[in-house]
Structures are given as C-alpha cells and as structure tokens.
Design a protein around this motif. Structure first.
Motif, short mmCIF file in Angstrom:
data_model
loop_
_atom_site.label_atom_id
_atom_site.label_comp_id
_atom_site.label_asym_id
_atom_site.label_seq_id
_atom_site.Cartn_x
_atom_site.Cartn_y
_atom_site.Cartn_z
N VAL A 1 0.82 -1.19 0.07
CA VAL A 1 0.19 0.04 0.12
C VAL A 1 0.69 1.31 -0.12
N GLY A 2 0.40 2.17 -0.79
CA GLY A 2 1.24 3.59 -0.72
C GLY A 2 0.75 4.41 0.27
N ARG A 3 1.56 5.40 0.45
CA ARG A 3 1.36 6.45 1.61
C ARG A 3 -0.10 7.05 1.57
N GLN A 4 -0.42 7.37 0.37
CA GLN A 4 -1.88 7.86 0.18
C GLN A 4 -2.77 6.87 0.42
N GLY A 5 -2.72 5.76 0.18
CA GLY A 5 -3.51 4.54 0.28
C GLY A 5 -3.58 4.36 2.09
N LEU A 6 -2.41 4.45 2.69
CA LEU A 6 -2.48 4.67 4.26
C LEU A 6 -3.67 5.79 4.48
N SER A 7 -3.69 6.79 3.87
CA SER A 7 -4.56 7.82 4.33
C SER A 7 -6.33 7.36 3.99
N MET A 8 -6.25 6.36 3.43
CA MET A 8 -7.83 5.95 3.10
C MET A 8 -8.34 5.76 4.31
N SER A 9 -9.52 6.32 4.87
CA SER A 9 -10.20 5.71 5.87
C SER A 9 -11.58 5.71 5.89
N TYR A 10 -12.38 5.54 4.64
CA TYR A 10 -13.65 5.62 4.40
C TYR A 10 -13.96 4.28 3.71
N ASP A 11 -15.16 3.87 3.94
CA ASP A 11 -15.87 2.57 3.13
C ASP A 11 -16.01 3.19 1.70
N THR A 12 -16.01 2.17 0.86
CA THR A 12 -16.14 2.28 -0.61
C THR A 12 -16.91 0.80 -1.09
N THR A 13 -17.44 1.05 -2.37
CA THR A 13 -18.02 -0.27 -3.06
C THR A 13 -17.38 -0.21 -4.23
N ILE A 14 -17.12 -1.78 -4.56
CA ILE A 14 -16.54 -2.24 -5.95
C ILE A 14 -17.81 -1.91 -6.98
#
Length: 281
Positions: free
Chosen positions: A118-131
């Motif tokens: 995972v990238g640094r910006q990916g580490l900042s991801m904190s919300y749920d999503t949908t495929i």
C-alpha cells in the motif's frame, strides 16, 4: 486513482518485462532435500521443487505469469484460509492497510487473507467504498491530479499504458467508489513483488497477480470494502503485525522503457506447460 508512481519503478519494470525469461530463485527456508540441483527444471527461474502451492505458473488470457519466487512468500506474505477475527459480515472485503493484509470474508467465520502492498496515500484512506467496476488486464492512465502534481513524471504517460505484463495495475483491478463517485483508489495486481507486505511513497492497494486473479471471481459488483483502523488492527493482529513492513522509495522509469515493455508483453501463443495454475474460469 490517487497515485501509481510507485508502480512505475525500474525495479518493477524489470520484474514485469523479464517475467517471461528469468526471475530470481531463493532457497530461503526450503528444506535441504528440496534444494534444486543443476539439472532440475525451472519455470521463470524458479526450480520446480521450490514452487509454492498457489503461486505457480499461470497462463491467463494469453499471458504467462511465472511462479512467484519463494523469498517473497515468507510468513504472512501468502494467501491463507483463516478464522476471521474481525467485525464485518460475510461478503465484505476488509483491508488492514497497517498490517498490509486484505480479507475476503466468507460464511462460517472464515476468510481468505491476502498480503498487500500500500502507498502512503493509500494509508490515508479511512472511508468505506463499494466495488462498482472490475477489469481483467486493465489499461492505466494517470489522473489529472497526478499530471498536475508531477507533470515531469506523468506527462509522457498521459495517453495511457495498455494492459499487459508491464502495466502498473497488473492482471486485475477492482475499482472503488463512494456512491457514484470514483475515488481513484484501486485494489489491483502488481509486478513489483518486493512491495507486497510493505508500503511505497505512493500507490493504491496492490496484490500479487496470483492473488488478485484468485480473488477476482469471488467478488461481485456491489461488494463493500471496509478499511480497518489502526486501533482495531492492533487489537486484532497485534502490535507487531499492525506495524509490519517498510516504506520503499520510488525510482523513475523512462517512458520509452515502459512502453517498450508493454508492447512486448502482448498475448503470445503458448503450448502445454508443466505446473500451470488453474482457477476454474
């Protein structure tokens, strides 16, 4: 996508472009009785006796993915069917970006666990999503934000990179949305084997190509993707696992090298090969 600069590295390019010829073999933690002799057959540079179950040769859509060398598959860095100790329902993907693990939760309290990078910006991801979108051998184009932020790196890729062994998105991509808004985050394959279990200066959620091919047919459109927070990661995985991995530096790859590798990785014709993985589709 927030960023894929870590996928565009010389190390990654060489892994993807050389995938049809030679990959390094490693006998780490392999019993002495299984160490290859000079006469033992190899596939992609990996002796047959050292190929790890589930990570052998794959022929997929005309592409040939070599085995993953065992040195990249130590400890938790391979997929496993495990008791699920989190809090999400079956049919959910839970991504623990701190522990560099991803879970596909199944009924009966079990889950498939995959190692990720995972990238640094990916580490900042904190919300749920949908495929809301799935692609096999996807193409890749840098986002407008990437072009604005680092035009010296991404400008020459503005026209996109075709799908194939050299593509930063690897063999499969799952596209993450909030409502109808594309977040530009992806769960996708990678040719940068060393990145799995680690983080980079940029990038989304990366998996071994073997693992994302395995996961892809299991996950229907509309699947919810939950991001596990750090406190839950420590509580569920333990502090050591919740902090595993290191940050890898990016290395620039000239666009002519990437495009050449992408062009040379187009679907060839293959005959029968030994130890070909099959996922039943």
């Amino acid at each position: 996508m927030m960023s894929h600069s870590s996928a565009l590295t010389r190390r990654r390019l060489l892994t993807g472009a050389a995938a049809l010829t030679v990959l390094p073999a490693c006998a780490a933690q392999v019993p002495s009785s299984s160490i290859a002799t000079s006469s033992e057959q190899e596939i992609g540079g990996v002796p047959l006796s050292q190929i790890v179950d589930g990570y052998g040769l794959i022929e997929d859509a005309g592409y040939r993915l070599p085995p993953v060398p065992p040195k990249y598959l130590q400890g938790m860095n391979r997929r496993a069917y495990v008791p699920y100790r989190g809090y999400e329902p079956a049919g959910t993907i839970e991504a623990d970006l701190h522990a560099k693990l991803l879970y596909w939760i199944e009924p009966g309290g079990m889950a498939w666990r995959f190692p990720v990078g995972v990238g640094r910006q990916g580490l900042s991801m904190s919300y749920d999503t949908t495929i809301k979108r799935k692609e096999q051998w996807p193409s890749w184009t840098p986002t407008q934000n990437m072009l604005r932020r680092e035009p010296e790196i991404y400008g020459e890729y503005a026209g996109g990179v075709p799908g194939g062994l050299a593509n930063p998105l690897g063999a499969r991509a799952l596209y993450l949305y909030q409502g109808n808004r594309d977040t530009y985050y992806r769960i996708h394959g990678t040719n940068d084997l060393a990145s799995i279990g680690n983080s980079g200066s940029a990038g989304c959620i990366r998996m071994f190509n073997h693992d994302v091919i395995f996961l892809f047919p299991k996950v229907p459109l509309g699947t919810k993707v939950v991001i596990r927070d750090y406190e839950d990661s420590v509580a569920i995985e333990g502090a050591a696992v919740a902090n595993r991995g290191s940050e890898l530096p990016p290395t620039y790859v000239p666009p002519e090298e990437l495009y050449t590798a992408a062009a040379e990785s187009g679907p060839p014709q293959f005959g029968t090969a030994p130890n070909v993985e099959s996922f039943g589709y």
